[in-house]
Design a protein around this motif. Sequence first.
Motif, mmCIF file in Angstrom:
data_model
loop_
_atom_site.group_PDB
_atom_site.id
_atom_site.type_symbol
_atom_site.label_atom_id
_atom_site.label_comp_id
_atom_site.label_asym_id
_atom_site.label_seq_id
_atom_site.Cartn_x
_atom_site.Cartn_y
_atom_site.Cartn_z
ATOM 1 N N HIS A 48 0.826 -1.202 0.000
ATOM 2 C CA HIS A 48 0.000 0.000 0.000
ATOM 3 C C HIS A 48 0.863 1.256 0.000
ATOM 4 N N SER A 49 0.562 2.136 -0.954
ATOM 5 C CA SER A 49 1.222 3.441 -1.043
ATOM 6 C C SER A 49 2.734 3.314 -1.129
ATOM 7 N N VAL A 50 3.193 2.302 -1.869
ATOM 8 C CA VAL A 50 4.627 2.116 -2.095
ATOM 9 C C VAL A 50 4.927 2.503 -3.542
ATOM 10 N N PRO A 51 5.640 3.602 -3.773
ATOM 11 C CA PRO A 51 5.988 3.973 -5.155
ATOM 12 C C PRO A 51 6.740 2.843 -5.844
ATOM 13 N N GLY A 52 6.358 2.562 -7.070
ATOM 14 C CA GLY A 52 7.035 1.511 -7.813
ATOM 15 C C GLY A 52 6.399 0.145 -7.692
ATOM 16 N N VAL A 53 5.415 -0.003 -6.800
ATOM 17 C CA VAL A 53 4.728 -1.283 -6.623
ATOM 18 C C VAL A 53 3.224 -1.006 -6.637
ATOM 19 N N ARG A 240 16.606 2.914 -0.121
ATOM 20 C CA ARG A 240 17.237 3.007 1.192
ATOM 21 C C ARG A 240 17.917 4.344 1.410
ATOM 22 N N THR A 241 18.321 5.006 0.333
ATOM 23 C CA THR A 241 19.027 6.281 0.468
ATOM 24 C C THR A 241 18.132 7.494 0.222
ATOM 25 N N ARG A 242 16.972 7.282 -0.379
ATOM 26 C CA ARG A 242 16.106 8.410 -0.713
ATOM 27 C C ARG A 242 14.678 8.264 -0.209
ATOM 28 N N GLY A 243 14.330 7.084 0.289
ATOM 29 C CA GLY A 243 12.994 6.890 0.843
ATOM 30 C C GLY A 243 11.911 6.677 -0.183
ATOM 31 N N VAL A 244 12.266 6.490 -1.449
ATOM 32 C CA VAL A 244 11.297 6.277 -2.517
ATOM 33 C C VAL A 244 11.737 5.074 -3.332
ATOM 34 N N PHE A 245 10.811 4.126 -3.539
ATOM 35 C CA PHE A 245 11.120 2.945 -4.341
ATOM 36 C C PHE A 245 10.804 3.278 -5.793
ATOM 37 N N PRO A 246 11.812 3.435 -6.653
ATOM 38 C CA PRO A 246 11.558 3.917 -8.009
ATOM 39 C C PRO A 246 11.126 2.815 -8.958
ATOM 40 N N PRO A 247 10.553 3.187 -10.103
ATOM 41 C CA PRO A 247 10.317 2.183 -11.147
ATOM 42 C C PRO A 247 11.636 1.557 -11.579
#
Length: 316
Positions: A48-53, A240-247
């Motif tokens: 839920h609310s995970v960028p990239g997933v 882990r370094t930016r807090g956002v899971f990218p595509p």
Amino acid sequence: MLSVPLSVLDRSRTRVGETEPETLRATVEFAQQVEDLGYNRFWVSEHHSVPGVVGSAPTVLAAAVAARTSHIRVGTGGVMLPNHKPLVVAEQFGVLESLYPGRIDMGLGRSVGFTNGVRRALGVEKDAADDFSAQVQELLGYLGGTFNVHARPGEGLHIPPFILAVGEGAAIAASLGLPVVLAARPDSEELVSAYRAAFQPSAWAPEPYVILAVTAAVGDTTEGGRQLLLPEAWASAYSRTRGVFPPLQPDVPATMNAREQEFFENALRGQYYGTSDEVHTALEDLVQRTAADEVLITTNTYDRDDLLASLAKLIS
């Protein structure tokens, strides 16, 4: 070919240049291709609310997958039970099993939202997973018809339950007499041994059953297999370094700072890659050491055709 069945978990990871609806449609198409290869199960996940997933509604997505396939088992890896009312989950799986009898798996996990904001939106607290055993028992009670409130559909249907687990979750699975799904890691032998020793036979499973989840990639060369794992490893380091899971992207940066490099290398540890012979040998060794009953492939990479080719080599 391995001595145990092979299955696939897809988390509906987005790719650069791809919309979220396209990602979900690609998951359904991927399931059809995995079925054609001869895999045992195809599972989808809940985030839920995970960028990239974008796999946020696993029972809905499982229904779409089951509708477009014909014989592969379809399930969830998993529904995060603390986020839902057990009665609703029993009814959802009752609908799935009623529509696609004999093909539905009910994978259950105990995670809650990753952030306070997501947990508030879901209506759960961080300690919601503490009641996981009771939640599972309530859900199975609805399927078994032991309450005055009845799951319709669902009650009386045999929908195989699986517990996605680490140490404590494996103990819960053993106490309830349920199959378990464990991520392969250095202490897998000890975890599996403890689960088998503590297992209490139940109406759902007379004997322990262990599925090991692994990341494995097969290429024409050892390095070719490793290359398939780099997009996901970089996405992990980035998060882990930016807090956002990218595509997922096709290439990783040519240079990384020390912190990024550390997370990147950590993401590759414990994964299986190489030629077909190399990966088969490594996985068979894992199966023999742990006495696993099944292996669940959780690999992601940017190019789905490359991933499909890897899966084809893995099952051949």
